[in-house]
Structure formats: structure tokens, C-alpha cells
Design a protein around this motif. Structure first.
Motif, PDB file in Angstrom:
ATOM      1  N   PHE A   1      17.867   6.416  16.628  1.00 51.96           N
ATOM      2  CA  PHE A   1      17.056   7.049  15.826  1.00 51.96           C
ATOM      3  C   PHE A   1      16.652   8.397  15.792  1.00 51.96           C
ATOM      4  O   PHE A   1      16.646   8.912  16.996  1.00 51.96           O
ATOM      5  N   SER A   2      16.379   9.058  14.646  1.00 54.31           N
ATOM      6  CA  SER A   2      16.034  10.279  14.900  1.00 54.31           C
ATOM      7  C   SER A   2      14.549  10.843  15.274  1.00 54.31           C
ATOM      8  O   SER A   2      14.303  11.773  16.032  1.00 54.31           O
ATOM      9  N   SER A   3      13.875   9.845  14.834  1.00 53.33           N
ATOM     10  CA  SER A   3      12.373  10.032  15.561  1.00 53.33           C
ATOM     11  C   SER A   3      11.752   8.530  15.851  1.00 53.33           C
ATOM     12  O   SER A   3      12.670   7.636  15.523  1.00 53.33           O
ATOM     13  N   VAL A   4      10.529   8.284  16.155  1.00 56.13           N
ATOM     14  CA  VAL A   4      10.044   7.124  16.413  1.00 56.13           C
ATOM     15  C   VAL A   4      10.131   6.366  15.076  1.00 56.13           C
ATOM     16  O   VAL A   4       9.528   6.660  14.122  1.00 56.13           O
ATOM     17  N   PRO A   5      10.604   5.109  15.318  1.00 55.25           N
ATOM     18  CA  PRO A   5      10.785   4.274  14.171  1.00 55.25           C
ATOM     19  C   PRO A   5       9.342   3.855  13.472  1.00 55.25           C
ATOM     20  O   PRO A   5       8.395   3.593  14.267  1.00 55.25           O
ATOM     21  N   ASP A   6       9.203   3.671  12.319  1.00 57.52           N
ATOM     22  CA  ASP A   6       8.074   3.107  11.636  1.00 57.52           C
ATOM     23  C   ASP A   6       7.727   1.956  12.116  1.00 57.52           C
ATOM     24  O   ASP A   6       8.196   1.110  11.817  1.00 57.52           O
ATOM     25  N   PHE A   7       6.229   1.991  12.509  1.00 59.42           N
ATOM     26  CA  PHE A   7       5.902   0.590  12.945  1.00 59.42           C
ATOM     27  C   PHE A   7       5.746  -0.516  12.029  1.00 59.42           C
ATOM     28  O   PHE A   7       6.242  -1.604  12.313  1.00 59.42           O
ATOM     29  N   GLU A   8       5.285  -0.296  11.034  1.00 57.34           N
ATOM     30  CA  GLU A   8       5.046  -1.208   9.789  1.00 57.34           C
ATOM     31  C   GLU A   8       6.547  -1.690   9.290  1.00 57.34           C
ATOM     32  O   GLU A   8       6.721  -2.918   9.133  1.00 57.34           O
TER      33      GLU A   8
ATOM     34  N   PHE B   1      -3.724  -3.868  16.656  1.00 57.44           N
ATOM     35  CA  PHE B   1      -4.518  -3.100  15.740  1.00 57.44           C
ATOM     36  C   PHE B   1      -5.643  -2.429  16.441  1.00 57.44           C
ATOM     37  O   PHE B   1      -6.036  -1.408  16.118  1.00 57.44           O
ATOM     38  N   TYR B   2      -6.005  -2.961  17.623  1.00 58.81           N
ATOM     39  CA  TYR B   2      -7.055  -2.264  18.718  1.00 58.81           C
ATOM     40  C   TYR B   2      -6.486  -1.142  19.204  1.00 58.81           C
ATOM     41  O   TYR B   2      -7.083  -0.238  19.480  1.00 58.81           O
ATOM     42  N   PHE B   3      -5.027  -1.121  19.803  1.00 53.02           N
ATOM     43  CA  PHE B   3      -4.418  -0.084  20.725  1.00 53.02           C
ATOM     44  C   PHE B   3      -3.930   0.879  19.836  1.00 53.02           C
ATOM     45  O   PHE B   3      -3.619   1.920  20.119  1.00 53.02           O
ATOM     46  N   ALA B   4      -3.321   0.386  18.336  1.00 55.77           N
ATOM     47  CA  ALA B   4      -2.611   1.525  17.717  1.00 55.77           C
ATOM     48  C   ALA B   4      -3.276   1.415  16.284  1.00 55.77           C
ATOM     49  O   ALA B   4      -3.819   0.828  15.940  1.00 55.77           O
ATOM     50  N   GLU B   5      -2.373   2.577  15.671  1.00 53.94           N
ATOM     51  CA  GLU B   5      -2.981   2.627  14.249  1.00 53.94           C
ATOM     52  C   GLU B   5      -2.032   1.628  13.274  1.00 53.94           C
ATOM     53  O   GLU B   5      -0.863   2.416  13.215  1.00 53.94           O
TER      54      GLU B   5
ATOM     55  N   GLU C   1      -1.612   0.322   9.411  1.00 54.68           N
ATOM     56  CA  GLU C   1      -2.059   0.438   7.919  1.00 54.68           C
ATOM     57  C   GLU C   1      -2.684  -0.831   7.615  1.00 54.68           C
ATOM     58  O   GLU C   1      -1.918  -1.746   7.327  1.00 54.68           O
ATOM     59  N   VAL C   2      -4.180  -0.788   7.205  1.00 56.21           N
ATOM     60  CA  VAL C   2      -4.750  -2.053   6.988  1.00 56.21           C
ATOM     61  C   VAL C   2      -4.227  -2.735   5.526  1.00 56.21           C
ATOM     62  O   VAL C   2      -3.927  -3.843   5.698  1.00 56.21           O
ATOM     63  N   ALA C   3      -3.980  -1.732   4.486  1.00 57.73           N
ATOM     64  CA  ALA C   3      -3.497  -2.488   3.428  1.00 57.73           C
ATOM     65  C   ALA C   3      -2.319  -3.027   3.528  1.00 57.73           C
ATOM     66  O   ALA C   3      -1.950  -4.206   2.979  1.00 57.73           O
ATOM     67  N   VAL C   4      -1.230  -2.352   4.298  1.00 60.47           N
ATOM     68  CA  VAL C   4       0.073  -3.128   4.466  1.00 60.47           C
ATOM     69  C   VAL C   4      -0.275  -4.332   5.048  1.00 60.47           C
ATOM     70  O   VAL C   4       0.300  -5.525   4.992  1.00 60.47           O
ATOM     71  N   LEU C   5      -0.940  -4.326   6.223  1.00 60.73           N
ATOM     72  CA  LEU C   5      -1.348  -5.334   7.030  1.00 60.73           C
ATOM     73  C   LEU C   5      -1.914  -6.785   6.342  1.00 60.73           C
ATOM     74  O   LEU C   5      -1.203  -7.621   6.526  1.00 60.73           O
ATOM     75  N   VAL C   6      -2.970  -6.295   5.601  1.00 59.88           N
ATOM     76  CA  VAL C   6      -3.728  -7.358   4.909  1.00 59.88           C
ATOM     77  C   VAL C   6      -2.720  -8.140   3.723  1.00 59.88           C
ATOM     78  O   VAL C   6      -2.394  -9.204   3.600  1.00 59.88           O
ATOM     79  N   PHE C   7      -1.915  -7.162   3.003  1.00 59.52           N
ATOM     80  CA  PHE C   7      -0.954  -7.734   1.958  1.00 59.52           C
ATOM     81  C   PHE C   7       0.336  -8.446   2.627  1.00 59.52           C
ATOM     82  O   PHE C   7       0.772  -9.399   2.021  1.00 59.52           O
ATOM     83  N   GLY C   8       0.637  -8.046   3.812  1.00 54.74           N
ATOM     84  CA  GLY C   8       1.694  -8.778   4.491  1.00 54.74           C
ATOM     85  C   GLY C   8       1.118  -9.990   4.878  1.00 54.74           C
ATOM     86  O   GLY C   8       2.078 -11.128   4.751  1.00 54.74           O
ATOM     87  N   LEU C   9      -0.203 -10.235   5.088  1.00 53.15           N
ATOM     88  CA  LEU C   9      -0.776 -11.621   5.503  1.00 53.15           C
ATOM     89  C   LEU C   9      -0.999 -12.355   4.360  1.00 53.15           C
ATOM     90  O   LEU C   9      -0.438 -13.582   4.453  1.00 53.15           O
ATOM     91  N   CYS C  10      -1.114 -11.855   3.155  1.00 52.65           N
ATOM     92  CA  CYS C  10      -1.243 -12.490   1.870  1.00 52.65           C
ATOM     93  C   CYS C  10       0.163 -12.957   1.555  1.00 52.65           C
ATOM     94  O   CYS C  10       0.204 -14.241   1.063  1.00 52.65           O
ATOM     95  N   THR C  11       1.087 -12.319   1.887  1.00 54.65           N
ATOM     96  CA  THR C  11       2.552 -12.404   1.514  1.00 54.65           C
ATOM     97  C   THR C  11       2.930 -13.819   2.433  1.00 54.65           C
ATOM     98  O   THR C  11       3.438 -14.814   1.895  1.00 54.65           O
ATOM     99  N   VAL C  12       2.491 -13.850   3.685  1.00 58.43           N
ATOM    100  CA  VAL C  12       2.899 -15.041   4.448  1.00 58.43           C
ATOM    101  C   VAL C  12       2.068 -16.216   3.926  1.00 58.43           C
ATOM    102  O   VAL C  12       2.427 -17.383   3.785  1.00 58.43           O
ATOM    103  N   PHE C  13       0.801 -15.951   3.447  1.00 57.90           N
ATOM    104  CA  PHE C  13       0.078 -17.186   2.831  1.00 57.90           C
ATOM    105  C   PHE C  13       0.696 -17.822   1.639  1.00 57.90           C
ATOM    106  O   PHE C  13       0.819 -18.879   1.423  1.00 57.90           O
ATOM    107  N   LEU C  14       1.171 -16.482   0.664  1.00 57.80           N
ATOM    108  CA  LEU C  14       1.747 -17.116  -0.266  1.00 57.80           C
ATOM    109  C   LEU C  14       2.988 -18.096  -0.268  1.00 57.80           C
ATOM    110  O   LEU C  14       3.235 -18.961  -0.731  1.00 57.80           O
ATOM    111  N   MET C  15       3.931 -17.584   0.810  1.00 58.74           N
ATOM    112  CA  MET C  15       5.229 -18.272   1.332  1.00 58.74           C
ATOM    113  C   MET C  15       4.759 -19.737   1.740  1.00 58.74           C
ATOM    114  O   MET C  15       5.237 -20.454   1.272  1.00 58.74           O
ATOM    115  N   GLY C  16       3.550 -19.591   2.527  1.00 58.03           N
ATOM    116  CA  GLY C  16       3.117 -21.047   3.060  1.00 58.03           C
ATOM    117  C   GLY C  16       2.600 -21.672   1.941  1.00 58.03           C
ATOM    118  O   GLY C  16       3.031 -23.074   1.903  1.00 58.03           O
ATOM    119  N   ALA C  17       1.920 -21.165   1.146  1.00 57.41           N
ATOM    120  CA  ALA C  17       1.356 -22.177  -0.202  1.00 57.41           C
ATOM    121  C   ALA C  17       2.640 -22.566  -1.020  1.00 57.41           C
ATOM    122  O   ALA C  17       2.545 -23.938  -1.257  1.00 57.41           O
TER     123      ALA C  17
END
Lengths: 276, 149
Positions: free
Chosen positions: A55-62, A138-142, A144-160
Motif C-alpha cells: 500500500f502506498s499509504s494507510v488504506p482507507d478505513f471505510e 467509532f469511539y476510538f477512531a474517526e 464518516e457518519v454518513a457512510v456508516l449510517v447509509f451502510g447500515l441502511c444497506t444491510v437493513f435493505l438486504m435483510g428486508a
């Protein structure tokens, strides 16, 4: 609405009156926790020395951890959704309580939406378990809330989507095991069918020595089949969504998928009028 | 009813044989695969016709067949509506990037360069992490051949 809520509450409580609710939540807690811990440790290892790990730098967390983990959770729900849905109608039929339910002054939509909402409630419980792992990060690192919330919505939609299919299959069968097996088989088929689509060539594969008309027809059929296989794959639409890309067609796919299977459940329940 | 079951069994067997032959021959348009697919298609067509004939013959017997027919037709119509709605939404082509830094969005300069292109360009990708599956797909796409490690 009151009746729907009453059925929803009754069904949701029923999950935890039997071992199913505890088994499903326990399995999700163990498997998702383990997967997240292993993936997180790997991320930490790479972040400490990115160049040694190509990797050229620290990989993107999201991109590197959050999105794959959320997709994994969606897949996990796919494997466990038969356990949630198999009893919804099949058990009532098996025990004979469906007659009791259907002779109550309840509309079909109140029964179906009540049961569907209860199963979605179980998916929400599973998401809360997943959220515990993510909450710690989330407590220890930064994150992105929007990505996290939308990701959870994605999992919910898959589940639905998986739940709606399971509900329909449960409405067709009398036996819980049959219902669970069929739901699992159908989910798995929808999951792996996209791989087949990816393996099909993009160009017309018909031999060049075929007559032009036949070649064109084969090419058209091949194109339609390939597109269908690629689109129908349940996790394909979640990939971009889990990375924070909002495309209406991806959301629409899951909503329409749920709507279609709920419609089929209505037809299945209605069939008692013309079957008898 | 017996004919229907026989045709259904032949269709399933044909499909299974076709899939196995496809894996073996690695060519969908080879004769054995096409024969098996044709057998499966003809048998499933026969099954559908037999089922419709059976349904029509039962029509006089009561509302059962009419109910089944109505359920199948309404489901098919609803599926078509869903497909049309999906196609309409897809044709809209809207996309939003929810990341804070806009990591999934092309920079305005990149968009400008892409818009200025007037002829076909060749794109070369260099992957830092080598994935066998990725190479397999790429080689198959470009050369039409399978690749094994």
C-alpha cells in the motif's frame, strides 16, 4: 394499524419465547464479532507499515474495513434469514392456528405486514449487535457518519429483501424445515447467480459461421440473460451503497424486490379462497 | 398430470446435463450443450402447454383454476410493473457521493479532461495487489481464454 401492531408485537415476542431468537442473535454476535476483530487486526497491521503490505499509504478505513464488513453482515443475515422467516406462516399452518388467525376480523394486509414488521424487527436487533462492534471503533477512531449510517441502511435493505422472500415461501409451505430450506436455497441461488453472469463474455459468443439472423438472435438473448443475471444478484447493488455511493436504482432494487415478494405473499394467502 | 410430471423431469434433467456439459466443454455453443439446452427448453415448453391445457380443462370444474390463473397473471403484471419502474429509475442516472472528501467523485479537472476527449483511449491499470481472480477475469475478457495458475 392497531391490529398490525398487535400481530407484530406477538410475533416479535414469539421469537424470544422459542430458542430461535437467541440462536440467531447469538450466532450474529459471535460470527460478526469474530470477523470484525480479525479484519480490524489485519487493518491495524497494515496501517502500521503500509509500504511493506503493497500500500502506498494507510488504506482507507471505510473502503478497506467498513464496507466489506457491512457486506459480510448482509451475507450473514442471508444465511440466517431462513431461521427468522421459516416459522412465520409455516408453523401456524402446521399447528392449525392459521385458521384461527384468518377467521379473526383481520385483513390480510394486517397479518402480512404485522409478521413482516416483526421479522424486520429481528433484523434491526441484529443490526444493533453489529453496531456494538462499530460503536467501539467509532469511539476510538474517526468514522464518516454518513457512510456508516447509509451502510447500515444497506444491510437493513438486504435483510428486508431476504425476509420478504422468506415470508412468501413460508406462506406457501406447511413445514418449517421445508420453508427454511427453500428460503436458504433461493437466497443462495440469487447470491451466486451473479457470478455466472460475470463469467459470461460481454460480446456475442455465437460462432461466426452461424447465419447472421441466428447470430443476432443468440447475441440478443445472451445480452438479456447476462444483464438479468448481473442485476438480480442481491449483493451487487449493496457494494456501491456500502461504500457511500447513493444511487436511486440500488435502493429501488431492494424496495421493488420486497414489494414483489410481499405481493406474492398476498396472493399466496388469498389462495385459501379459491383452494377450498 | 403424469405427462406434466414427465416433461418437468425431462426439463430438469436436460438443464442439469446442459450445465454439466457446459462445465466440461467450456463452450456454450458446442453441439452437446445445445442439444441438452434444446431438450430442456422443449420439455419446459411442453410442460407449460400441458399445465395450461390442464388448467383450462379444470376451468369448468370450479373457481379453483380461475383463481390460480388470476394469481399467476396478476403476479406477472406486477413483476412487469416493477421492472418498468426499475428501468425508469435506472435511466435517471442520478448518483450522490456521501463521503466527506468526495472520494468516490471524479475531480472537476478529471471531468474536464474526459469531456475533452474526442477519440477512443486505451486504459492501462496497474494493480498494487495481485489477485488471481482479477487476472483470470481480465485474461478471459481480453483473449477469450481461461487462465489457470
Amino acid at each position: 394499524m392497531r391490529n398490525t401492531w398487535a400481530i407484530c408485537k406477538r410475533e416479535f415476542k414469539a421469537f424470544f419465547l422459542t430458542p430461535i431468537g437467541y440462536v440467531v442473535t447469538g450466532l450474529v454476535a459471535v460470527i460478526s464479532g469474530l470477523a470484525f476483530s480479525l479484519q480490524f487486526l489485519e487493518y491495524v497491521r497494515i496501517s502500521q507499515d503500509p509500504t511493506a503490505n503493497a500500500f502506498s499509504s494507510v488504506p482507507d478505513f471505510e473502503e478497506w474495513l467498513l464496507s466489506p464488513f457491512l457486506l459480510f453482515c448482509g451475507t450473514l443475515i442471508m444465511f440466517l434469514s431462513p431461521l427468522i422467516t421459516m416459522r412465520l406462516f409455516a408453523e401456524e399452518r402446521h399447528r392449525g392456528t392459521i385458521e384461527l388467525l384468518l377467521t379473526h376480523p383481520l385483513r390480510d394486509r394486517e397479518i402480512i405486514f404485522g409478521k413482516y414488521a416483526a421479522a424486520l424487527g429481528m433484523v434491526l436487533v441484529l443490526l444493533l449487535i453489529v453496531l456494538v462492534d462499530l460503536g467501539i471503533v467509532f469511539y476510538f477512531a474517526e468514522v464518516e457518519v454518513a457512510v456508516l449510517v447509509f451502510g447500515l441502511c444497506t444491510v437493513f435493505l438486504m435483510g428486508a429483501a431476504f425476509i420478504s422472500m422468506g415470508l412468501f415461501i413460508s406462506a406457501l409451505t406447511r413445514n418449517q424445515i421445508t420453508s427454511g430450506s427453500l428460503t436458504f436455497g433461493a437466497s443462495l441461488l440469487l447470491f451466486i447467480v451473479g457470478t455466472l453472469g460475470e463469467d459470461l463474455p460481454e460480446t456475442n459468443p455465437a460462432p461466426g459461421d452461424w447465419p447472421q439472423m441466428l447470430r443476432t438472435a443468440a447475441g440478443f438473448l445472451h445480452g438479456v440473460l447476462r444483464r438479468l443475471l448481473l442485476e438480480v444478484r442481491l449483493d451487487a447493488h449493496a457494494r456501491d451503497m456500502a461504500q457511500g455511493i447513493l444511487q436511486p436504482q440500488d435502493v429501488a432494487y431492494y424496495l421493488l424486490f420486497c414489494a414483489f415478494f410481499l405481493f406474492l405473499t398476498f396472493r399466496a394467502l388469498e389462495s385459501r379462497h379459491w383452494r377450498s | 398430470m403424469r405427462l406434466q410430471r414427465f416433461l418437468a423431469a425431462v426439463a430438469a434433467l436436460g438443464l442439469l446435463t446442459a450445465l454439466n456439459l457446459l462445465v466440461w466443454r467450456q463452450d456454450f455453443f458446442s453441439l452437446p450443450v445445445l442439444v441438452a439446452v434444446a431438450a430442456a427448453v422443449v420439455a419446459s415448453g411442453g410442460w407449460a402447454v400441458a399445465a395450461l391445457v390442464d388448467l383450462a380443462s379444470r376451468q369448468a370444474a370450479g373457481p379453483r383454476a380461475a383463481g390460480a390463473l388470476s394469481a399467476v397473471l396478476s403476479s406477472a403484471i406486477f413483476l412487469c410493473i416493477c421492472l418498468v419502474v426499475y428501468a425508469l429509475i435506472e435511466s435517471w442516472g442520478y448518483s450522490a457521493d456521501l463521503t466527506e472528501e468526495g472520494r468516490r467523485t471524479l475531480a472537476p479537472q478529471t471531468v474536464q479532461v474526459l469531456q475533452a476527449l474526442t477519440e477512443e483511449v486505451q486504459v492501462k491499470c496497474i494493480f498494487l495487489q495481485i489477485d488471481d481472480e482479477l487476472i483470470r477475469i481480465a485474461i478471459r475478457r481480453w483473449t477469450g481464454r481461461n487462465w489457470r495458475r
